[in-house]
Scaffold this motif. Structure first.
Motif, PDB file in Angstrom:
ATOM      1  N   GLU A  31       2.098 -11.355   1.304  1.00 19.21           N
ATOM      2  CA  GLU A  31       1.438 -10.583   0.293  1.00 19.21           C
ATOM      3  C   GLU A  31       1.633  -9.022   0.530  1.00 19.21           C
ATOM      4  O   GLU A  31       2.007  -8.305  -0.263  1.00 19.21           O
ATOM      5  N   HIS A  32       1.196  -8.480   1.448  1.00 13.55           N
ATOM      6  CA  HIS A  32       1.110  -7.243   2.120  1.00 13.55           C
ATOM      7  C   HIS A  32       2.603  -6.601   2.118  1.00 13.55           C
ATOM      8  O   HIS A  32       2.940  -5.695   1.708  1.00 13.55           O
ATOM      9  N   ALA A  34       4.899  -7.728   0.807  1.00 10.61           N
ATOM     10  CA  ALA A  34       5.926  -7.963  -0.735  1.00 10.61           C
ATOM     11  C   ALA A  34       5.241  -6.500  -1.548  1.00 10.61           C
ATOM     12  O   ALA A  34       5.846  -5.803  -2.375  1.00 10.61           O
ATOM     13  N   GLU A  35       3.811  -6.104  -1.318  1.00 11.16           N
ATOM     14  CA  GLU A  35       3.526  -4.819  -2.057  1.00 11.16           C
ATOM     15  C   GLU A  35       4.206  -3.707  -1.461  1.00 11.16           C
ATOM     16  O   GLU A  35       4.663  -2.802  -2.084  1.00 11.16           O
ATOM     17  N   ILE A  37       7.172  -3.519  -0.222  1.00 10.79           N
ATOM     18  CA  ILE A  37       8.644  -3.634  -0.912  1.00 10.79           C
ATOM     19  C   ILE A  37       8.474  -3.330  -2.399  1.00 10.79           C
ATOM     20  O   ILE A  37       9.363  -2.458  -2.606  1.00 10.79           O
ATOM     21  N   ARG A  38       7.631  -3.569  -2.997  1.00  3.86           N
ATOM     22  CA  ARG A  38       7.407  -3.285  -4.385  1.00  3.86           C
ATOM     23  C   ARG A  38       7.108  -1.891  -4.744  1.00  3.86           C
ATOM     24  O   ARG A  38       7.633  -1.237  -5.649  1.00  3.86           O
ATOM     25  N   THR A  39       6.379  -1.260  -3.780  1.00  6.73           N
ATOM     26  CA  THR A  39       6.049   0.170  -3.950  1.00  6.73           C
ATOM     27  C   THR A  39       7.312   0.949  -2.908  1.00  6.73           C
ATOM     28  O   THR A  39       6.894   2.198  -3.178  1.00  6.73           O
ATOM     29  N   GLY A  40       8.171   0.376  -2.361  1.00  8.00           N
ATOM     30  CA  GLY A  40       9.163   1.227  -1.905  1.00  8.00           C
ATOM     31  C   GLY A  40       8.620   2.103  -0.535  1.00  8.00           C
ATOM     32  O   GLY A  40       9.256   2.831  -0.085  1.00  8.00           O
ATOM     33  N   ASP A  41       7.600   1.370   0.077  1.00  6.05           N
ATOM     34  CA  ASP A  41       7.123   1.963   1.332  1.00  6.05           C
ATOM     35  C   ASP A  41       7.878   1.602   2.605  1.00  6.05           C
ATOM     36  O   ASP A  41       7.486   0.957   3.216  1.00  6.05           O
ATOM     37  N   GLN A  42       9.058   2.305   2.649  1.00  6.53           N
ATOM     38  CA  GLN A  42       9.878   2.051   3.887  1.00  6.53           C
ATOM     39  C   GLN A  42       9.188   2.449   4.980  1.00  6.53           C
ATOM     40  O   GLN A  42       9.705   1.844   5.969  1.00  6.53           O
TER      41      GLN A  42
END
Length: 86
Positions: A31-32, A34-35, A37-42
């Motif tokens: 879940e972490h 996925a979050e 990736i969703r927020t684009g925290d590369q």
């Protein structure tokens, strides 16, 4: 142009994908990620990959040192293994 890393990763997935699919991850990690990736925290994702790579490298060196102490050839599979099996 081919990406050698992507090809290597695909080969590893083909060889060890079933075993890795059975490997549990810590609760909440999926879940972490996925979050992230969703927020684009590369940046955080790359940090996680670097950390995992470093820990894996350290484990590999440690295993090699243990085999050397036991006089076991690295080309021979040890009698007891907790790692991936080819």
């Amino acid at each position: 142009m081919t990406n050698a890393y992507a090809e290597w990763l695909k080969q590893i997935e083909q060889e060890y994908g079933e075993q890795l699919a059975e490997m549990p991850l810590p609760d909440g990690l999926s879940e972490h990620l996925a979050e992230l990736i969703r927020t684009g925290d590369q940046e955080t994702i790359q940090f996680m990959l670097k950390l995992a790579w470093q820990l894996g490298a350290q484990a590999g060196v440690s295993a090699g040192m243990q085999l050397a102490k036991q006089g076991t050839s690295p080309t021979r599979a040890p009698s007891k293994s907790s790692g991936l099996k080819a």
